[in-house]
Design a protein around this motif. Structure first.
Motif, short mmCIF file in Angstrom:
data_model
loop_
_atom_site.label_atom_id
_atom_site.label_comp_id
_atom_site.label_asym_id
_atom_site.label_seq_id
_atom_site.Cartn_x
_atom_site.Cartn_y
_atom_site.Cartn_z
N MET A 199 0.81 -1.21 0.00
CA MET A 199 0.00 0.00 0.00
C MET A 199 0.85 1.27 0.00
O MET A 199 0.46 2.27 -0.58
CB MET A 199 -0.95 0.02 1.20
N ILE A 200 1.98 1.22 0.69
CA ILE A 200 2.89 2.37 0.65
C ILE A 200 4.23 1.91 0.12
O ILE A 200 4.59 0.74 0.23
CB ILE A 200 3.06 3.05 2.03
N GLU A 201 4.94 2.85 -0.45
CA GLU A 201 6.29 2.59 -0.97
C GLU A 201 7.27 2.80 0.18
O GLU A 201 7.46 3.92 0.65
CB GLU A 201 6.59 3.54 -2.12
N ARG B 30 7.96 10.15 2.72
CA ARG B 30 6.70 10.85 2.93
C ARG B 30 5.53 9.89 3.12
O ARG B 30 4.59 10.18 3.86
CB ARG B 30 6.40 11.83 1.79
N GLU B 31 5.58 8.72 2.51
CA GLU B 31 4.49 7.75 2.66
C GLU B 31 4.54 7.08 4.03
O GLU B 31 3.51 6.95 4.70
CB GLU B 31 4.53 6.72 1.53
N THR B 32 5.72 6.69 4.48
CA THR B 32 5.87 6.10 5.81
C THR B 32 5.53 7.14 6.87
O THR B 32 4.88 6.83 7.88
CB THR B 32 7.31 5.58 6.01
N HIS B 33 5.95 8.37 6.66
CA HIS B 33 5.69 9.46 7.61
C HIS B 33 4.19 9.73 7.73
O HIS B 33 3.66 9.89 8.84
CB HIS B 33 6.43 10.71 7.14
N ALA B 34 3.49 9.76 6.61
CA ALA B 34 2.05 9.99 6.63
C ALA B 34 1.34 8.86 7.39
O ALA B 34 0.43 9.11 8.19
CB ALA B 34 1.51 10.09 5.20
N LEU B 35 1.75 7.63 7.13
CA LEU B 35 1.17 6.49 7.82
C LEU B 35 1.41 6.58 9.32
O LEU B 35 0.49 6.38 10.13
CB LEU B 35 1.75 5.18 7.28
#
Length: 145
Positions: free
Chosen positions: A60-62, A67-72
């Motif tokens: 679902m995230i790269e 930025r994707e891990t941070h948002a999660l």
């Protein structure tokens, strides 16, 4: 906001409903990416890690995009605030949890420039570490990617 794609509502419904109940909402669930799982640790770090691991494994995230891990991560923390009533502590406060989680990724806005967002919902029980003395809890966190 796109009324048909409210990712927080989808995440909350998904985590609260059983498999049979979800069939009534299957058309809404098809418009987004969904990852789900369970967590029952008394350590906050393990709760966060369980969700992150499941989401990364699902693709679902790269993982390489910060930025994707941070948002999660921030969506998880916001959702946990609801479950723990603003006190990010479980085992340290003699509380135990049995939670299901749903993570939803989608584009809730009609304007393409608004980009993708991620929602994390937890639902389950929390309470004293004595079986049968738990109560229901729910939390929702949403963050832009």
């Amino acid at each position: 906001m796109n009324n048909h794609l409210r990712i927080g509502k989808i995440a909350t419904l998904h985590v609260m409903l059983d498999e049979e109940e979800r069939t009534y909402f299957s058309s809404a669930f098809e418009t987004v990416q969904i990852c789900e799982g369970k967590v029952g640790s008394m350590e906050l770090q393990k709760v966060i890690s369980s969700v992150e691991t499941a989401v990364k494994r699902s693709g679902m995230i790269e993982e390489k995009l910060y930025r994707e891990t941070h948002a999660l991560y921030h969506a998880i923390l916001e959702a946990l605030e609801g479950v723990t009533r603003g006190q990010w502590a479980l085992g340290e406060m003699m509380r135990t949890v049995g939670l299901r989680f749903a993570v939803v990724r989608g584009k809730p806005y009609e304007l393409e420039q608004e980009g993708e967002w991620i929602a994390v919902a937890f639902y389950g029980t929390i309470g004293a570490p004595i079986r049968g003395l738990e109560h229901e809890a729910i939390g929702l966190g949403i963050n832009h990617i």
